[in-house]
Design an enzyme around this catalytic site. Structure first.
Site, PDB file in Angstrom:
ATOM      1  N   GLU A   1       1.551   6.223  -0.931  1.00 16.13           N
ATOM      2  CA  GLU A   1       2.723   5.359  -1.059  1.00 16.13           C
ATOM      3  C   GLU A   1       2.748   4.379   0.110  1.00 16.13           C
ATOM      4  OE1 GLU A   1       6.921   6.721  -2.353  1.00 16.13           O
ATOM      5  OE2 GLU A   1       6.987   6.687  -0.162  1.00 16.13           O
TER       6      GLU A   1
ATOM      7  N   ASP B   1       5.871   0.762  -3.215  1.00 17.18           N
ATOM      8  CA  ASP B   1       7.205   1.334  -3.344  1.00 17.18           C
ATOM      9  C   ASP B   1       8.303   0.315  -3.064  1.00 17.18           C
ATOM     10  OD1 ASP B   1       9.105   3.490  -3.630  1.00 17.18           O
ATOM     11  OD2 ASP B   1       9.290   3.496  -1.454  1.00 17.18           O
TER      12      ASP B   1
END
Length: 296
Positions: free
Chosen positions: A212, A233
């Site tokens: 992420e 993200d």
């Protein structure tokens, strides 16, 4: 039982390939026990034990059907000598007023099983319907629509099944089903490189490493560390497009966070490979289905 629709197996024995069918049956058994308690008082005092009936499920709105085999299992558990007649298969898109399936048996069975069957059918069809709506927004684009682990506890298997019925793809079924290094992992490990190197030494052979990232700098770190997938993200479509240009195909790119029906196509057109949408399961509204019973 219903057979196949749009390539999705919907008979109970094939409904969750690679996973325990017994899990589905246990879930239905628990749901029945929860709803019946010590017994259906109203039905036992108003309906003769010998009375027979037919119940039919009808859609009250346009929807994508999902969960007919699960609804059938409710009546099978209550009365093995029942009759089930599916009119459509899971994955079928129907208009308001369409019959979905009918069941015949003791009137008491139909009345006692009605709510559990409807709860499951409405929830799963709601997930499939929302998934299809998202999928339709991606028409003509080569982007994979993924779900997440944001499912109701205890219902993950059947909720992710409903996503597949609606045209989506399952991400991780459980934490042992893939590697996704998120911000909290990175915070504990120290940085992206430390987290990726730790995973690389212990991961199952061939399992991709997903990281992420929240900025282009973090994306650069993930690329330099040899990550296979970067999860972008909570970025805007413009920021995503910049990341796509920067990555230049060196790893797969997935978008997550802030994605809705109104903007998913903009994210897809930015050039990412995958888009994961938690709303498919955690925010899908139950669709309106009713169950009409008539005596035989």
């Amino acid at each position: 039982m219903a057979k196949e629709s749009e390539g999705v197996p919907v008979g109970l024995d094939e409904m969750v390939p690679g996973l325990s069918v017994q899990y589905v049956r246990n879930l239905v058994s628990r749901a029945i026990a929860e709803d019946l308690g010590k017994g259906d008082l109203t039905t036992s005092m108003t309906v003769p034990e010998t009375a027979k009936a037919r119940g039919t499920f009808y859609s009250k709105q346009p929807l994508v059907v999902a969960g007919l085999p699960v609804a059938e299992e409710v009546f099978r558990m209550l009365e093995p000598d029942y009759g089930w007649n599916p009119v459509v298969s899971d994955g079928t898109k129907v208009s308001a007023g369409a019959p979905l399936a009918s069941v015949e048996g003791k009137a008491s069975t139909l009345l006692s099983g009605e709510r559990v069957a409807l709860n499951l059918l409405q929830r799963l069809s709601g997930i499939a319907t929302l998934t299809r709506n998202f999928k339709d927004q991606l028409a003509g684009l080569n982007v994979e629509l993924l779900d997440t682990r944001k499912t109701a506890p205890g219902l993950r298997i059947i909720e992710k099944y409903a996503v597949r019925v609606g045209g989506g793809t399952n991400h991780r079924m459980a934490l042992d089903d893939g590697i996704l290094i998120k911000n909290n992992h990175i915070a504990i490990a120290g940085d992206i490189r430390a987290a990726v190197e730790g995973v690389r030494q212990g991961r199952p052979a061939g399992m991709p490493i997903e990281v992420e990232v929240r900025t282009r700098q973090e994306l650069d770190e993930a690329i330099e560390c040899g990550a296979d997938i970067a999860l972008l993200d909570n970025m805007t479509p413009k920021e995503v497009a910049e990341c796509v240009s920067f990555a230049h195909g060196r790893l797969l790119l997935e978008v997550s966070g802030g994605v809705g029906l109104e903007n998913i196509r903009a994210y897809a057109e930015a050039g990412v490979d995958r888009i994961s949408v938690g709303a498919l399961t955690h925010s899908a509204p139950a669709v309106d289905i009713h169950f009409l019973i008539e005596p035989l």
